[in-house]
Design an enzyme around this catalytic site. Structure first.
Site, PDB file in Angstrom:
ATOM      1  N   ASP A 212       0.808  -1.211   0.000  1.00  0.00           N
ATOM      2  CA  ASP A 212       0.000   0.000   0.000  1.00  0.00           C
ATOM      3  C   ASP A 212       0.849   1.273   0.000  1.00  0.00           C
ATOM      4  O   ASP A 212       0.416   2.327   0.421  1.00  0.00           O
ATOM      5  CB  ASP A 212      -0.950   0.007   1.202  1.00  0.00           C
TER       6      ASP A 212
ATOM      7  N   HIS B   8      21.850  -0.896 -20.150  1.00  0.00           N
ATOM      8  CA  HIS B   8      20.909  -0.397 -19.148  1.00  0.00           C
ATOM      9  C   HIS B   8      21.267  -0.909 -17.748  1.00  0.00           C
ATOM     10  O   HIS B   8      20.404  -1.348 -16.999  1.00  0.00           O
ATOM     11  CB  HIS B   8      19.462  -0.775 -19.527  1.00  0.00           C
TER      12      HIS B   8
ATOM     13  N   ASP C  11      25.498   7.583 -17.073  1.00  0.00           N
ATOM     14  CA  ASP C  11      24.433   8.117 -17.933  1.00  0.00           C
ATOM     15  C   ASP C  11      23.329   8.556 -16.992  1.00  0.00           C
ATOM     16  O   ASP C  11      22.631   7.724 -16.409  1.00  0.00           O
ATOM     17  CB  ASP C  11      23.951   7.012 -18.887  1.00  0.00           C
TER      18      ASP C  11
ATOM     19  N   ASP D 240      19.903  14.337 -20.427  1.00  0.00           N
ATOM     20  CA  ASP D 240      20.300  12.956 -20.727  1.00  0.00           C
ATOM     21  C   ASP D 240      21.761  12.996 -21.166  1.00  0.00           C
ATOM     22  O   ASP D 240      22.053  13.154 -22.342  1.00  0.00           O
ATOM     23  CB  ASP D 240      19.389  12.388 -21.829  1.00  0.00           C
TER      24      ASP D 240
ATOM     25  N   HIS E 208      23.468   0.432 -30.417  1.00  0.00           N
ATOM     26  CA  HIS E 208      22.320   1.345 -30.282  1.00  0.00           C
ATOM     27  C   HIS E 208      22.442   2.481 -31.287  1.00  0.00           C
ATOM     28  O   HIS E 208      23.411   2.570 -32.026  1.00  0.00           O
ATOM     29  CB  HIS E 208      22.206   1.862 -28.849  1.00  0.00           C
TER      30      HIS E 208
ATOM     31  N   HIS F  89      18.253  10.374 -30.192  1.00  0.00           N
ATOM     32  CA  HIS F  89      16.797  10.341 -30.057  1.00  0.00           C
ATOM     33  C   HIS F  89      16.351  11.746 -29.727  1.00  0.00           C
ATOM     34  O   HIS F  89      17.147  12.577 -29.271  1.00  0.00           O
ATOM     35  CB  HIS F  89      16.363   9.332 -28.988  1.00  0.00           C
TER      36      HIS F  89
ATOM     37  N   HIS G  55      13.233   9.695 -24.029  1.00  0.00           N
ATOM     38  CA  HIS G  55      13.089   9.366 -25.451  1.00  0.00           C
ATOM     39  C   HIS G  55      11.806  10.048 -25.869  1.00  0.00           C
ATOM     40  O   HIS G  55      10.722   9.483 -25.756  1.00  0.00           O
ATOM     41  CB  HIS G  55      13.026   7.846 -25.664  1.00  0.00           C
TER      42      HIS G  55
ATOM     43  N   GLU H  48      24.931  10.456 -28.981  1.00  0.00           N
ATOM     44  CA  GLU H  48      25.474   9.533 -27.990  1.00  0.00           C
ATOM     45  C   GLU H  48      26.157   8.304 -28.588  1.00  0.00           C
ATOM     46  O   GLU H  48      25.743   7.174 -28.337  1.00  0.00           O
ATOM     47  CB  GLU H  48      24.382   9.103 -27.013  1.00  0.00           C
TER      48      GLU H  48
ATOM     49  N   TYR I 173      31.297  -0.733 -27.022  1.00  0.00           N
ATOM     50  CA  TYR I 173      31.202  -1.633 -25.877  1.00  0.00           C
ATOM     51  C   TYR I 173      31.829  -2.972 -26.249  1.00  0.00           C
ATOM     52  O   TYR I 173      31.325  -3.659 -27.138  1.00  0.00           O
ATOM     53  CB  TYR I 173      29.726  -1.825 -25.490  1.00  0.00           C
TER      54      TYR I 173
ATOM     55  N   ARG J   5      30.600   5.580 -23.645  1.00  0.00           N
ATOM     56  CA  ARG J   5      29.583   6.354 -24.352  1.00  0.00           C
ATOM     57  C   ARG J   5      29.800   7.811 -23.989  1.00  0.00           C
ATOM     58  O   ARG J   5      30.149   8.115 -22.842  1.00  0.00           O
ATOM     59  CB  ARG J   5      28.163   5.899 -23.973  1.00  0.00           C
TER      60      ARG J   5
ATOM     61  N   GLU K  76      27.631  11.255 -24.387  1.00  0.00           N
ATOM     62  CA  GLU K  76      26.296  11.713 -24.792  1.00  0.00           C
ATOM     63  C   GLU K  76      26.092  13.174 -24.437  1.00  0.00           C
ATOM     64  O   GLU K  76      26.233  13.565 -23.280  1.00  0.00           O
ATOM     65  CB  GLU K  76      25.226  10.858 -24.094  1.00  0.00           C
TER      66      GLU K  76
HETATM   67  N1  GLY Z   1      19.574   7.276 -20.886  1.00  0.00           N
HETATM   68  C1  GLY Z   1      18.859   6.742 -21.967  1.00  0.00           C
HETATM   69  C2  GLY Z   1      19.472   7.080 -23.231  1.00  0.00           C
HETATM   70  O1  GLY Z   1      20.584   7.561 -23.267  1.00  0.00           O
HETATM   71  O2  GLY Z   1      18.886   6.965 -24.265  1.00  0.00           O
HETATM   72 MN    MN Z   2      21.500   8.609 -21.762  1.00  0.00          MN
HETATM   73 MN    MN Z   3      20.003   9.183 -24.636  1.00  0.00          MN
END
Ligand code: GLY
Ligand code: MN
Ligand code: MN
Length: 424
Positions: free
Chosen positions: A19, A222, A239, A250, A329, A333, A340, A363, A367, A385, A387
């Site tokens: 709850d 992730h 990230d 982001d 990836h 985006h 996103h 980004e 890897y 990465r 970004e």
């Molecule tokens: N943190 C999610 C992305 O970079 O798309």
């Molecule tokens: Mn990100």
């Molecule tokens: Mn991103």
């Protein structure tokens, strides 16, 4: 809206366990149009009608408000100017047919709010039955994204200010993390420092679950456990971005835990950095996210060939998507209220050209899995990465996340440079 009506749900409180509940966050479309934070509310918009805007909200209830917080009530939301008229949400079923009568279509978030879908379908059914009395039922339902996707994609000055603030606070948090990082700290300690910066700056917190991955945790896209101890000699990938007025930053940075890049880390990092810088340069009016991605893939693939991580011809590697072993990836985006964000990428199979007011991420990453025995040993277990958050302007790209270091010498200088972080 071509004679259509729009019905949006404000979102519901989500159960965390038994709850107890998560802090409420309104539906992004709903908040975009109403600015209202009110669980269970419904917004109906009918341009050209009098009144055009109607809200359904929970009624004031002194006892319930003691337990679960203040409510504005129908009169309160009208007084705030959130809509021209408002009702108790219990009256939705009764009022909706009248509000939708004669609409060409009803824009709703298909699949996202079952209760609203059911209410709209019941209203449509009722209107069809009342056709004998001359009432006209809407003939179709349209996904609200068809309407608000293109609309939210182009950020106006107010949205840009909110996004800028979200990225600014996120940038400060990334720099805190760099200063605070050193071998033997835990990933969650770094996450905590960033959370603290977010909240101390007045943000509601992260716009998505922060990824803080040291060593080969960085090769898990992730990774959110954030539970390992950081090792000197490893890289740390962070990230993370915070939310401000529903807009989120982001940002990703990758840097050495002990402040010094090894040879292999440096080589791979330079390749990703060059791809990041080249892609940002391309964020200009008329370019496209797909075009930028294709160019980025070509650069990374050539670099992977040069470093001996891939073999063969560049054309083959791209054609057969072999680069996906290390770059799985996409490069960009849309960025906004949802990390996103909504907004089309193609229309009639043609890439949407970048235009002033578009916000996107750049980004690129590479890897190399720890267990990738085909990769040269020195590169195994490295995830990188970089970004940035970019706003497209008439005169070129504006990098909203420009304050966060990413050059090798800048990173080596800042990492580990503070024993404690103060929050003012
Ligand atoms: N943190 C999610 C992305 O970079 O798309
Ligand atoms: Mn990100
Ligand atoms: Mn991103």
């Amino acid at each position: 809206m071509n004679g259509g009506a729009l019905v949006l749900h404000g979102g519901s409180v989500q159960t965390r366990s038994n709850d107890t509940e998560f802090r409420f966050r309104p539906d992004s479309d709903f908040y975009y149009l109403t600015g209202l934070v009110e669980p269970g509310a419904v917004f109906v918009f009918r341009p050209g009608h009098d009144p055009e805007s109607t809200l359904f909200v929970r009624p004031r209830d002194a006892e319930a408000e003691v337990w679960s917080g203040r409510r504005k009530g129908p009169q309160g939301v009208v007084d705030e100017g959130r809509a021209e008229q408002a009702f108790d949400v219990a009256q939705l079923k009764q009022e909706l047919p009248r509000l939708l009568e004669g609409a060409s279509t009803v824009y709703i978030p298909l699949g996202r709010a079952r209760s609203v879908e059911r209410s709209v379908l019941s209203a449509v059914q009722l209107l069809r039955r009342r056709n004998r009395d001359g009432q006209r039922a809407p003939e179709s339902l349209t996904h609200v994204e068809a309407l608000l996707g293109p609309e939210r994609l182009v950020k106006d000055e107010a949205a840009i200010e909110d996004l800028r603030r979200a990225v600014e606070i996120s940038s400060l948090a990334h720099m805190d993390a760099m200063r605070f990082c050193r071998p033997d700290r835990f990933e969650y300690e770094i996450e905590a420092i960033m959370d603290c910066r977010f909240r101390m700056a007045g943000s509601t917190g992260p716009g998505y679950t922060s990824i803080v991955g040291g060593g080969d945790n960085a090769t898990i896209l992730h990774y959110v456990e954030n539970s390992s101890r950081l090792q000197g000699g490893d890289l740390l990938l962070i990230d993370a971005g915070c939310e401000w007025e529903q807009f989120t930053g982001d940002i990703t940075r990758t840097f050495p835990v002990n402040g010094t890049f090894s040879g292999a880390q440096r080589e791979l990092y330079q390749l990703v950095l060059a791809a990041n810088v080249a892609a940002i340069e391309q964020c200009r009016v008329g370019a496209s996210i797909n075009g930028i991605h294709r160019d980025c893939v070509a650069r990374l693939a050539q670099g992977l060939l040069d470093l001996g991580l891939l073999q063969g011809s560049l054309d083959e590697i791209i054609e057969n998507k072999q680069y996906r072993r290390y770059y799985m990836h996409r490069t960009s985006h849309w960025l906004g209220a949802d990390v996103h964000d909504v907004g089309p990428y193609t229309v009639d199979q043609v890439d949407v050209p970048l235009a002033p007011g578009h916000a996107l991420t750049i980004e690129p990453g590479l890897y190399v899995a720890a267990g990738d025995t085909e990769a040269p040993a020195a590169f195994r277990g490295i995830g990188i990465r970089i970004e940035d958050d970019v706003l497209v302007r008439e005169d070129g790209p504006e990098v909203l996340s420009h304050a966060v270091p990413k050059a090798i010498d800048e990173l080596e200088a800042i990492v580990g440079s503070a024993d404690a972080i103060t929050f003012g």
